[in-house]
Write a protein that holds these residues in place. Structure first.
Motif, PDB file in Angstrom:
ATOM      1  N   UNK A  45       0.858  -1.190   0.000  1.00 35.08           N
ATOM      2  CA  UNK A  45       0.000   0.000   0.000  1.00 35.08           C
ATOM      3  C   UNK A  45       0.892   1.238   0.000  1.00 35.08           C
ATOM      4  N   UNK A  46       0.787   2.084  -1.035  1.00 35.53           N
ATOM      5  CA  UNK A  46       1.679   3.248  -1.114  1.00 35.53           C
ATOM      6  C   UNK A  46       1.413   4.283  -0.031  1.00 35.53           C
ATOM      7  N   UNK A  47       0.266   4.187   0.637  1.00 34.24           N
ATOM      8  CA  UNK A  47      -0.102   5.201   1.627  1.00 34.24           C
ATOM      9  C   UNK A  47       0.159   4.758   3.063  1.00 34.24           C
ATOM     10  N   UNK A  48       0.440   3.472   3.259  1.00 35.63           N
ATOM     11  CA  UNK A  48       0.787   2.986   4.593  1.00 35.63           C
ATOM     12  C   UNK A  48       2.158   2.314   4.623  1.00 35.63           C
ATOM     13  N   UNK A  99      -8.935   2.611 -10.463  1.00 32.96           N
ATOM     14  CA  UNK A  99      -9.163   2.756  -9.035  1.00 32.96           C
ATOM     15  C   UNK A  99      -8.846   1.475  -8.291  1.00 32.96           C
ATOM     16  N   UNK A 100      -8.337   1.632  -7.075  1.00 34.64           N
ATOM     17  CA  UNK A 100      -8.214   0.528  -6.127  1.00 34.64           C
ATOM     18  C   UNK A 100      -9.112   0.908  -4.962  1.00 34.64           C
ATOM     19  N   UNK A 101     -10.132   0.087  -4.735  1.00 37.68           N
ATOM     20  CA  UNK A 101     -11.241   0.561  -3.900  1.00 37.68           C
ATOM     21  C   UNK A 101     -11.667  -0.463  -2.863  1.00 37.68           C
ATOM     22  N   UNK A 102     -11.969   0.054  -1.689  1.00 31.62           N
ATOM     23  CA  UNK A 102     -12.629  -0.710  -0.635  1.00 31.62           C
ATOM     24  C   UNK A 102     -13.600   0.221   0.052  1.00 31.62           C
ATOM     25  N   UNK A 103     -14.711  -0.334   0.529  1.00 33.91           N
ATOM     26  CA  UNK A 103     -15.693   0.487   1.226  1.00 33.91           C
ATOM     27  C   UNK A 103     -15.121   1.021   2.527  1.00 33.91           C
ATOM     28  N   UNK A 104     -14.295   0.222   3.206  1.00 31.26           N
ATOM     29  CA  UNK A 104     -13.646   0.653   4.431  1.00 31.26           C
ATOM     30  C   UNK A 104     -12.234   1.130   4.164  1.00 31.26           C
ATOM     31  N   UNK A 105     -11.489   1.373   5.253  1.00 27.07           N
ATOM     32  CA  UNK A 105     -10.101   1.812   5.086  1.00 27.07           C
ATOM     33  C   UNK A 105      -9.157   1.065   6.017  1.00 27.07           C
ATOM     34  N   UNK A 106      -9.566  -0.135   6.436  1.00 25.55           N
ATOM     35  CA  UNK A 106      -8.751  -0.914   7.353  1.00 25.55           C
ATOM     36  C   UNK A 106      -7.807  -1.881   6.679  1.00 25.55           C
ATOM     37  N   UNK A 165      -6.843  -1.714   2.908  1.00 22.89           N
ATOM     38  CA  UNK A 165      -6.028  -0.875   2.038  1.00 22.89           C
ATOM     39  C   UNK A 165      -6.590   0.538   2.110  1.00 22.89           C
ATOM     40  N   UNK A 166      -5.823   1.498   1.645  1.00 22.22           N
ATOM     41  CA  UNK A 166      -6.317   2.851   1.468  1.00 22.22           C
ATOM     42  C   UNK A 166      -6.841   2.969   0.041  1.00 22.22           C
ATOM     43  N   UNK A 167      -8.140   3.295  -0.094  1.00 23.57           N
ATOM     44  CA  UNK A 167      -8.683   3.424  -1.455  1.00 23.57           C
ATOM     45  C   UNK A 167      -7.936   4.531  -2.178  1.00 23.57           C
ATOM     46  N   UNK A 168      -7.635   4.289  -3.460  1.00 22.75           N
ATOM     47  CA  UNK A 168      -6.710   5.199  -4.118  1.00 22.75           C
ATOM     48  C   UNK A 168      -6.868   5.203  -5.627  1.00 22.75           C
ATOM     49  N   UNK A 169      -6.706   6.366  -6.213  1.00 23.03           N
ATOM     50  CA  UNK A 169      -6.455   6.476  -7.638  1.00 23.03           C
ATOM     51  C   UNK A 169      -4.954   6.275  -7.847  1.00 23.03           C
ATOM     52  N   UNK A 170      -4.532   6.204  -9.111  1.00 24.69           N
ATOM     53  CA  UNK A 170      -3.128   5.940  -9.424  1.00 24.69           C
ATOM     54  C   UNK A 170      -2.648   6.980 -10.429  1.00 24.69           C
ATOM     55  N   UNK A 171      -1.700   7.793 -10.019  1.00 21.25           N
ATOM     56  CA  UNK A 171      -1.157   8.839 -10.883  1.00 21.25           C
ATOM     57  C   UNK A 171      -0.071   8.296 -11.803  1.00 21.25           C
ATOM     58  N   UNK A 172       0.379   9.166 -12.698  1.00 18.87           N
ATOM     59  CA  UNK A 172       1.519   8.896 -13.582  1.00 18.87           C
ATOM     60  C   UNK A 172       1.291   7.692 -14.477  1.00 18.87           C
ATOM     61  N   UNK A 173       0.086   7.591 -15.029  1.00 22.84           N
ATOM     62  CA  UNK A 173      -0.216   6.563 -16.018  1.00 22.84           C
ATOM     63  C   UNK A 173      -0.415   7.238 -17.372  1.00 22.84           C
ATOM     64  N   UNK A 176      -9.980   9.779  -1.287  1.00 24.34           N
ATOM     65  CA  UNK A 176      -8.999   9.162  -2.182  1.00 24.34           C
ATOM     66  C   UNK A 176      -7.618   9.561  -1.659  1.00 24.34           C
ATOM     67  N   UNK A 177      -6.850   8.597  -1.208  1.00 25.24           N
ATOM     68  CA  UNK A 177      -5.585   8.892  -0.544  1.00 25.24           C
ATOM     69  C   UNK A 177      -4.501   9.371  -1.504  1.00 25.24           C
ATOM     70  N   UNK A 178      -4.646   9.135  -2.797  1.00 25.57           N
ATOM     71  CA  UNK A 178      -3.694   9.675  -3.767  1.00 25.57           C
ATOM     72  C   UNK A 178      -4.097  11.092  -4.188  1.00 25.57           C
ATOM     73  N   UNK A 179      -5.352  11.260  -4.507  1.00 24.42           N
ATOM     74  CA  UNK A 179      -5.897  12.568  -4.881  1.00 24.42           C
ATOM     75  C   UNK A 179      -5.883  13.533  -3.697  1.00 24.42           C
ATOM     76  N   UNK A 180      -5.857  12.973  -2.501  1.00 28.28           N
ATOM     77  CA  UNK A 180      -5.894  13.717  -1.249  1.00 28.28           C
ATOM     78  C   UNK A 180      -7.143  14.588  -1.159  1.00 28.28           C
ATOM     79  N   UNK A 181      -8.258  13.993  -1.528  1.00 23.34           N
ATOM     80  CA  UNK A 181      -9.510  14.718  -1.481  1.00 23.34           C
ATOM     81  C   UNK A 181     -10.695  13.773  -1.533  1.00 23.34           C
ATOM     82  N   UNK A 182     -11.867  14.348  -1.307  1.00 26.09           N
ATOM     83  CA  UNK A 182     -13.117  13.590  -1.286  1.00 26.09           C
ATOM     84  C   UNK A 182     -13.896  13.746  -2.594  1.00 26.09           C
ATOM     85  N   UNK A 183     -13.260  14.312  -3.629  1.00 22.11           N
ATOM     86  CA  UNK A 183     -13.968  14.622  -4.858  1.00 22.11           C
ATOM     87  C   UNK A 183     -13.765  13.650  -5.996  1.00 22.11           C
ATOM     88  N   UNK A 184     -13.219  12.462  -5.718  1.00 19.41           N
ATOM     89  CA  UNK A 184     -13.116  11.446  -6.768  1.00 19.41           C
ATOM     90  C   UNK A 184     -14.527  11.031  -7.152  1.00 19.41           C
TER      91      UNK A 184
END
Length: 456
Positions: A92-95, A154-161, A163-171, A309-317
């Motif tokens: 997980x890139x965020x943990x 997207x890499x997605x889970x309803x919870x955050x325990x 993985x951290x749900x995340x978009x993926x940059x630099x594609x 979204x832990x990559x976007x660092x926002x709630x607007x995904x």
């Protein structure tokens, strides 16, 4: 050509520029005065052409190819893990945590879009119990026959325990790129388009368990985005107002700053929560137990946390908000584009409120009191004059959320695909992007209008 940055990066740059100019906004995004001499508007072009394709029926799931997946039958059939097709490690890139997961995959048939597209946005409806998560990918072919790589949407889970749900940059392959949640052709003026695509789902679970995600719906909206600074005026055709709960994002300013600086940036989850509750769903007391006691409308805090979204660092995904809405019992959702206020009126007539995305200068929307480089609000109806009734979360309190905006102004800021910022520079507009949430068993009238847009 420089690779496009994420919408988060673009928004941050816009806010910084506005702050340097002394701009202030109650909504959080940038606000500024109009340039003294704005460039002349380009002539209007046609509305974005849109193709929606979603897989959600038993027949749809059977039409794809699976490795380890099976179809769970029922009133709302879904895709689950039948047996593990393999194991993989994911860091997980965020943990920084590395864990081993079992997985199974499903790949959709190739869909040839009725619209050779400059943009594609995927969205999905799934349940991911603790110990599970999903990945969504897209691969397509360009109009010259060349393939794209497999892009992670997207890499997605309803919870955050887990993985951290995340978009993926630099594609990017130098011809197209992923901007947080959107596939985009880098140079639309070249004539290059995406003419077909397929989606791949990977379902993950804790090794040795019998856990499984269940994906009930996946698909994408493909569209060709014209360059238009103004849009033709539509004729009003509906007088109706839906009774949608009202929530202000600004009530939550300073709360949970780890989720994009708190409520001042929570327009998307606040709008989502309004419509979720319009349909009679809401988080339980157990769901909200993590929220600090005494906070008003704790369900809005909940929506912010679980759309973040832990990559976007926002709630607007956009797709993450739609996926969050569909975690509630018997709810469905999609991200799409509409071409006119007439389209929006059809949905309101059927009792379906709409979350819309728009950007504007303060003086472009009378009565808003702010300008923004990106904002979500909920359209709930139309007045006798055809003006738009919106629940605007960028309001000082819940009582002030209901607004009436001039039809012509609102129509233009929502549907245009190009705009000028406060410095007179050309920026993109969202071109009618919206989220739609509806019951999984809609009424006949709701079913007809959703089907007319290719969503059922």
């Amino acid at each position: 050509m420089n690779r496009p940055t994420s919408r988060r990066t673009v928004l941050t740059a816009a806010i910084a520029a506005a702050a340097a100019a002394g701009a202030v906004s109650s909504a959080g995004p940038a606000t500024a005065a109009a340039p003294s001499a704005a460039p002349p508007h380009a002539p209007s072009a046609g509305a974005p052409a849109v193709d929606n394709r979603f897989w959600h029926t038993y027949t749809d799931w059977r039409a794809g190819s699976g490795a380890g997946t099976r179809v769970a039958a029922g009133r709302h059939p879904g895709l689950v893990i039948g047996h593990a097709a393999g194991r993989t490690d994911y860091t997980d890139p965020h943990t920084g945590t590395t864990a081993t997961w079992e997985y199974a995959t499903w790949t959709s048939p190739v869909h040839r879009s009725s619209v050779p597209a400059t943009e594609v946005i995927a969205s999905w409806n799934a349940q991911t119990p603790a110990g599970t998560w999903i990945q969504i990918e897209l691969q397509g072919h360009y109009s010259d026959g060349a393939p794209t790589p497999w892009y992670v949407m997207g890499r997605w889970a309803a919870g955050d325990g887990d993985i951290r749900r995340t978009s993926v940059d630099d594609q990017s392959d130098g011809r197209s790129s992923i901007w947080t949640d959107t596939f985009s052709v880098d140079d639309a003026a070249s004539g290059l388009r995406l003419v077909s695509y397929r989606l791949r789902l990977t379902l993950y679970r804790t090794p040795g368990s019998r856990l499984t995600p269940i994906v009930r719906r996946i698909g994408a909206m493909a569209s060709d985005i014209p360059d238009r600074f103004t849009v033709p005026a539509g004729t009003p055709g509906l007088v109706r107002e839906l009774r949608v709960p009202r929530y202000s994002q600004n009530v939550h300013a300073g709360q949970y700053p780890e989720y994009d600086n708190g409520g001042e940036a929570w327009c998307s989850p606040t709008s989502s929560q309004m419509i979720i509750e319009y349909w009679g769903r809401r988080p339980t007391a157990e769901d909200l137990a993590w929220v600090k006691p005494g906070l008003a409308d704790p369900q809005v805090c909940h929506a912010a946390r679980f759309t973040y979204d832990y990559q976007y660092e926002g709630c607007g995904n956009w797709p993450f908000n739609a996926a969050y809405a569909a975690t509630y019992d018997e709810m469905s959702s999609a991200v799409t584009r509409l071409g006119s206020l007439g389209d929006l009126e059809k949905l309101i007539r059927a009792g379906i409120p709409v979350i819309t995305s728009q950007s504007f200068l303060k003086e472009e929307l009378t009565g808003a009191g702010y300008g923004t480089s990106g904002h979500l609000m909920t359209v709930i109806g139309f007045t006798e004059d055809g003006d738009v009734i919106a629940n605007d979360p960028a309001s000082p309190d819940n009582e002030a959320v209901r607004r009436i905006y001039r039809r012509r102004e609102w129509e233009n800021i929502w549907l245009r695909t190009k705009r000028y910022d406060a410095q007179g520079k050309v920026r993109s507009g969202t071109g009618g992007v919206c989220y739609l949430y509806w019951p999984s068993s809609p009424t006949p009238g709701q079913r007809r209008v959703l089907r007319s847009f290719g969503l059922l």
